[in-house]
Design an enzyme around this catalytic site. Sequence first.
Site, mmCIF file in Angstrom:
data_model
loop_
_atom_site.group_PDB
_atom_site.id
_atom_site.type_symbol
_atom_site.label_atom_id
_atom_site.label_comp_id
_atom_site.label_asym_id
_atom_site.label_seq_id
_atom_site.Cartn_x
_atom_site.Cartn_y
_atom_site.Cartn_z
ATOM 1 C CD1 TRP A 51 2.349 12.362 -6.680
ATOM 2 C CD2 TRP A 51 4.216 11.814 -5.372
ATOM 3 N NE1 TRP A 51 1.831 12.513 -5.327
ATOM 4 C CE2 TRP A 51 3.119 12.261 -4.654
ATOM 5 C CE3 TRP A 51 5.330 11.659 -4.705
ATOM 6 C CZ2 TRP A 51 3.105 12.439 -3.229
ATOM 7 C CZ3 TRP A 51 5.450 11.372 -3.525
ATOM 8 C CH2 TRP A 51 4.226 11.993 -2.704
ATOM 9 C CG ASP A 87 8.329 -6.169 -3.346
ATOM 10 O OD1 ASP A 87 8.556 -5.230 -2.636
ATOM 11 O OD2 ASP A 87 7.327 -6.962 -3.024
ATOM 12 C CE LYS A 149 0.628 6.993 0.499
ATOM 13 N NZ LYS A 149 -0.601 7.639 -0.567
HETATM 14 C C1 LIG Z 1 -0.911 5.710 -3.610
HETATM 15 S S1 LIG Z 1 -0.317 4.822 -4.788
HETATM 16 C C2 LIG Z 1 0.829 6.096 -5.463
HETATM 17 C C3 LIG Z 1 0.398 6.994 -6.215
HETATM 18 C C4 LIG Z 1 1.490 7.801 -7.323
HETATM 19 N N1 LIG Z 1 2.254 8.486 -6.309
HETATM 20 C C5 LIG Z 1 0.845 8.586 -8.329
HETATM 21 O O1 LIG Z 1 0.774 9.821 -8.090
HETATM 22 O O2 LIG Z 1 0.150 8.297 -9.124
HETATM 23 C C6 LIG Z 1 0.755 3.899 -3.959
HETATM 24 C C7 LIG Z 1 1.520 2.618 -4.773
HETATM 25 O O3 LIG Z 1 2.352 2.089 -4.100
HETATM 26 C C8 LIG Z 1 2.826 0.779 -4.764
HETATM 27 N N2 LIG Z 1 3.613 -0.110 -3.698
HETATM 28 C C9 LIG Z 1 3.072 -0.417 -2.494
HETATM 29 N N3 LIG Z 1 3.947 -1.421 -1.977
HETATM 30 C C10 LIG Z 1 5.092 -1.393 -3.058
HETATM 31 C C11 LIG Z 1 6.296 -2.100 -2.908
HETATM 32 N N4 LIG Z 1 6.596 -3.069 -1.956
HETATM 33 N N5 LIG Z 1 7.200 -1.918 -3.941
HETATM 34 C C12 LIG Z 1 6.797 -1.016 -5.125
HETATM 35 N N6 LIG Z 1 5.755 -0.511 -4.876
HETATM 36 C C13 LIG Z 1 4.676 -0.429 -3.923
HETATM 37 C C14 LIG Z 1 1.575 0.262 -4.971
HETATM 38 O O4 LIG Z 1 1.529 -0.725 -6.023
HETATM 39 C C15 LIG Z 1 0.811 1.712 -5.443
HETATM 40 O O5 LIG Z 1 0.707 1.991 -6.941
#
Ligand SMILES: C[S@@+](CC[C@H](N)C(=O)[O-])C[C@H]1O[C@@H](n2cnc3c(N)ncnc32)[C@H](O)[C@@H]1O
Length: 196
Positions: A51, A87, A149
């Site tokens: 993205w 986070d 999402k």
């Molecule tokens: C489906 S991936 C995103 C893919 C990204 N949109 C791309 O195009 O490459 C979901 C991401 O959400 C992140 N994530 C989940 N919980 C999170 C949090 N509490 N804080 C930051 N990132 C988080 C995960 O580490 C993961 O890399």
Amino acid sequence: MKKIKDHYFYKAKHDGYVARSAYKLEELDKKYRIIRKGNFVLDLGCSPGSWLQYASKKVGKKGRVLGVDLQPVNHSLPTHVKVLQADIFDLTAKDLEMDGGLVDVFLSDMAPKTTGIRATDVQHSFALNQQVLSLAIELLRPQGTLLVKAFQGAPLEGLRSAFVESFDRVKLCKPKSSRAESVEIYLLGLGKKHRI
Ligand SMILES: C[S@@+](CC[C@H](N)C(=O)[O-])C[C@H]1O[C@@H](n2cnc3c(N)ncnc32)[C@H](O)[C@@H]1O
């Protein structure tokens, strides 16, 4: 994350994207004109970075993109893109201001680590989105756009109602490149209301 080697996987390889997720954003952007030249875009859950790649092309050099993720982003990005490894539960709106100000487009493709227990995963996704919404209410400029999402399940209706209170138009979207069997769905808020 399990890699499914479908049409979008090979297309991403061909187009130089680090993940097939880029096509979900591309499809929604083409339909709703989410990202424009010069925009300031915040991308939560940005790793591995497709993205970021798409958004940085769309905003051009006069725009800015700030990505946040628990995980690093391991490929090189143009200078108008910055990444914060954190986070989102540890961040305040102040930490995410871009050039000291509000953002035009707020994206979240965050997904919790899934447990396999559907109700638990849905709750975790909802908790992420509550945090996203409270950050977006502070950080998004009036008339700005929020795309998140979500997981299909009971809390989705509550999230949708919160969007309806905050945005002029709200859409529930399932992009073609999102696998049919996946519970993910995207909520899009267009035109953030001036007073919430
Ligand atoms: C489906 S991936 C995103 C893919 C990204 N949109 C791309 O195009 O490459 C979901 C991401 O959400 C992140 N994530 C989940 N919980 C999170 C949090 N509490 N804080 C930051 N990132 C988080 C995960 O580490 C993961 O890399």
